[in-house]
Design a protein around this motif. Structure first.
Motif, PDB file in Angstrom:
ATOM      1  N   ALA A  98     -34.564  22.753 -22.851  1.00 29.43           N
ATOM      2  CA  ALA A  98     -35.666  22.689 -23.817  1.00 29.43           C
ATOM      3  C   ALA A  98     -35.168  22.506 -25.244  1.00 29.43           C
ATOM      4  O   ALA A  98     -35.852  21.904 -26.077  1.00 29.43           O
ATOM      5  CB  ALA A  98     -36.521  23.951 -23.717  1.00 29.43           C
ATOM      6  N   LEU A  99     -33.970  23.019 -25.528  1.00 28.07           N
ATOM      7  CA  LEU A  99     -33.408  22.891 -26.876  1.00 28.07           C
ATOM      8  C   LEU A  99     -32.492  21.677 -26.990  1.00 28.07           C
ATOM      9  O   LEU A  99     -31.884  21.449 -28.039  1.00 28.07           O
ATOM     10  CB  LEU A  99     -32.648  24.171 -27.246  1.00 28.07           C
ATOM     11  N   ASN A 100     -32.409  20.905 -25.894  1.00 27.80           N
ATOM     12  CA  ASN A 100     -31.625  19.666 -25.855  1.00 27.80           C
ATOM     13  C   ASN A 100     -30.165  19.902 -26.250  1.00 27.80           C
ATOM     14  O   ASN A 100     -29.582  19.157 -27.035  1.00 27.80           O
ATOM     15  CB  ASN A 100     -32.246  18.598 -26.759  1.00 27.80           C
ATOM     16  N   VAL A 101     -29.600  20.987 -25.675  1.00 29.68           N
ATOM     17  CA  VAL A 101     -28.201  21.331 -25.921  1.00 29.68           C
ATOM     18  C   VAL A 101     -27.393  20.994 -24.665  1.00 29.68           C
ATOM     19  O   VAL A 101     -27.833  21.275 -23.548  1.00 29.68           O
ATOM     20  CB  VAL A 101     -28.076  22.841 -26.257  1.00 29.68           C
ATOM     21  N   ASP A 102     -26.254  20.379 -24.860  1.00 28.34           N
ATOM     22  CA  ASP A 102     -25.408  19.968 -23.735  1.00 28.34           C
ATOM     23  C   ASP A 102     -25.038  21.181 -22.886  1.00 28.34           C
ATOM     24  O   ASP A 102     -24.533  22.179 -23.394  1.00 28.34           O
ATOM     25  CB  ASP A 102     -24.134  19.307 -24.284  1.00 28.34           C
ATOM     26  N   HIS A 103     -25.319  21.102 -21.580  1.00 26.52           N
ATOM     27  CA  HIS A 103     -24.924  22.209 -20.699  1.00 26.52           C
ATOM     28  C   HIS A 103     -24.351  21.675 -19.388  1.00 26.52           C
ATOM     29  O   HIS A 103     -24.547  22.247 -18.311  1.00 26.52           O
ATOM     30  CB  HIS A 103     -26.093  23.185 -20.466  1.00 26.52           C
ATOM     31  N   ARG A 104     -23.611  20.570 -19.508  1.00 28.13           N
ATOM     32  CA  ARG A 104     -22.879  20.067 -18.340  1.00 28.13           C
ATOM     33  C   ARG A 104     -21.700  20.987 -18.037  1.00 28.13           C
ATOM     34  O   ARG A 104     -21.188  21.676 -18.919  1.00 28.13           O
ATOM     35  CB  ARG A 104     -22.359  18.654 -18.617  1.00 28.13           C
ATOM     36  N   SER A 105     -21.262  20.993 -16.786  1.00 27.74           N
ATOM     37  CA  SER A 105     -20.127  21.817 -16.390  1.00 27.74           C
ATOM     38  C   SER A 105     -18.913  21.465 -17.245  1.00 27.74           C
ATOM     39  O   SER A 105     -18.622  20.292 -17.480  1.00 27.74           O
ATOM     40  CB  SER A 105     -19.810  21.582 -14.905  1.00 27.74           C
ATOM     41  N   ASP A 130     -29.788  32.300 -17.952  1.00 25.81           N
ATOM     42  CA  ASP A 130     -30.372  31.891 -16.678  1.00 25.81           C
ATOM     43  C   ASP A 130     -29.559  30.718 -16.124  1.00 25.81           C
ATOM     44  O   ASP A 130     -29.440  29.687 -16.788  1.00 25.81           O
ATOM     45  CB  ASP A 130     -31.824  31.475 -16.895  1.00 25.81           C
ATOM     46  N   PRO A 131     -28.956  30.851 -14.945  1.00 19.56           N
ATOM     47  CA  PRO A 131     -28.143  29.762 -14.391  1.00 19.56           C
ATOM     48  C   PRO A 131     -28.884  28.432 -14.275  1.00 19.56           C
ATOM     49  O   PRO A 131     -28.244  27.372 -14.211  1.00 19.56           O
ATOM     50  CB  PRO A 131     -27.753  30.290 -13.001  1.00 19.56           C
ATOM     51  N   GLN A 132     -30.213  28.464 -14.250  1.00 16.71           N
ATOM     52  CA  GLN A 132     -30.970  27.209 -14.185  1.00 16.71           C
ATOM     53  C   GLN A 132     -30.845  26.395 -15.478  1.00 16.71           C
ATOM     54  O   GLN A 132     -31.064  25.194 -15.486  1.00 16.71           O
ATOM     55  CB  GLN A 132     -32.447  27.502 -13.913  1.00 16.71           C
ATOM     56  N   GLY A 133     -30.511  27.073 -16.583  1.00 16.37           N
ATOM     57  CA  GLY A 133     -30.272  26.369 -17.837  1.00 16.37           C
ATOM     58  C   GLY A 133     -31.504  25.758 -18.477  1.00 16.37           C
ATOM     59  O   GLY A 133     -31.400  24.823 -19.274  1.00 16.37           O
TER      60      GLY A 133
END
Length: 306
Positions: A91-98, A83-86
């Motif tokens: 919720a799993l506190n995983v880095d998802h910065r560009s 899901d692009p909203q991430g």
């Protein structure tokens, strides 16, 4: 609430009365001391797409909390945030910065899923392939690609999955029926559909089932709706019971016995970068998701498919 036999109770064999309070105590102990209550491994690795094109039904919440419940009790679990909203990544506190290795690069074939997977701090058994903002344009990019519906399946190679050693994979889909969701269905064996216990619960479900049939017919004959989870149950309303009965009468044993209650704690947890099992392990929401995870694990161990 799942019925348990008196033998499951603490002090079984000593004729301890089995009461609702005793059952709650056992359930709380399972959340707080997961190492003592391991869940059975499935007969084969299970890949479940968590899908519902209707927003706000608890789709991402269910994906991450079921995954966390399985992981906390000994099963290695991977969440693929498609899901692009991430929100699953949050919720799993995983880095998802560009720029972070993510499912976007995996779809393009630039990195393997094993390289993109990050371990959640909530459990060493809980992994997540995050979604970055780059995924927002993936629907358009996929249109011109070869095997555009099977890009995720191609990334889910046996080599990558053996490297990760996972028992369960949950693919969290966007609330739409576009190419990303089709990729999730082509890559999976099973579909898990969360349905909220509210008036418009079944709205759009017919279209989702029609799309699943199309994928079965043309792209993935192994795909099946294996699990339906009722969410946002409010026992104070007759409507919730009516929806529950209607879904159970229509779908039968595919529906899990456990129902997820409407819960403030479940809603608050993602804001702290946590699942509800980490945020408030003694809450009704946490214990309900743990019961649902146990059902999923027991079905997988007994039948190989839910």
């Amino acid at each position: 609430m799942n019925p348990r036999t008196p033998q499951d109770a603490p002090g079984a064999g000593h004729e301890l009365a089995w009461t609702p309070i005793a059952e709650e105590a056992v359930r709380a102990a399972r959340v707080l001391h997961p190492e003592e209550h391991q869940l059975p491994r499935p007969n084969r690795r299970r890949v479940l797409t968590v899908a519902n094109q209707k927003g706000g039904v608890g789709k991402t919440t269910s994906a991450v909390n079921l995954a966390a419940g399985l992981a906390l009790h000994g099963l290695k679990t991977l969440v693929i945030d498609l899901d692009p909203q991430g929100n699953a990544s949050t919720a799993l506190n995983v880095d998802h910065r560009s720029g972070t290795p993510s499912v976007y690069e995996a779809l393009l074939g630039e990195v393997s899923l094993a390289d993109a997977a990050a371990v959640s701090e909530q459990s060493p058994n809980l992994l997540c392939v995050p979604a970055t903002i780059d995924l927002a344009g993936a629907e358009i990019e996929l249109v011109s690609m070869a095997s555009r519906e099977a890009r995720l399946k191609e990334a889910l190679t046996d080599e990558a999955l053996d490297q990760l050693g996972v028992d369960y994979i949950f693919i969290d889909c966007p609330p739409s029926l576009g190419l990303l969701t089709v990729n999730a269905m082509v890559a999976a064996q099973e579909v898990l559909i969360p349905i909220q216990c509210e008036y418009y619960a079944l709205e759009g479900l017919g279209q989702l089932l029609s799309n699943i049939e199309l994928v079965q017919r043309h792209l993935n004959p192994e795909l099946a709706v294996s699990t339906i989870l009722l969410t946002m149950y409010d026992g104070r309303t007759k409507l919730a019971d009516q929806v529950t009965q209607e879904v159970r009468s229509h779908f039968g044993d595919v529906v899990l016995k456990t129902v997820i209650p409407r819960s403030v704690k479940v809603s608050e947890a993602p804001g702290y970068g946590q699942t509800v099992l980490a945020y408030d392990p003694g809450s009704r929401g946490a214990m309900s998701y743990l019961d649902a995870a146990r059902e999923v694990a027991e079905r997988g161990a007994q039948e190989g498919t839910a």
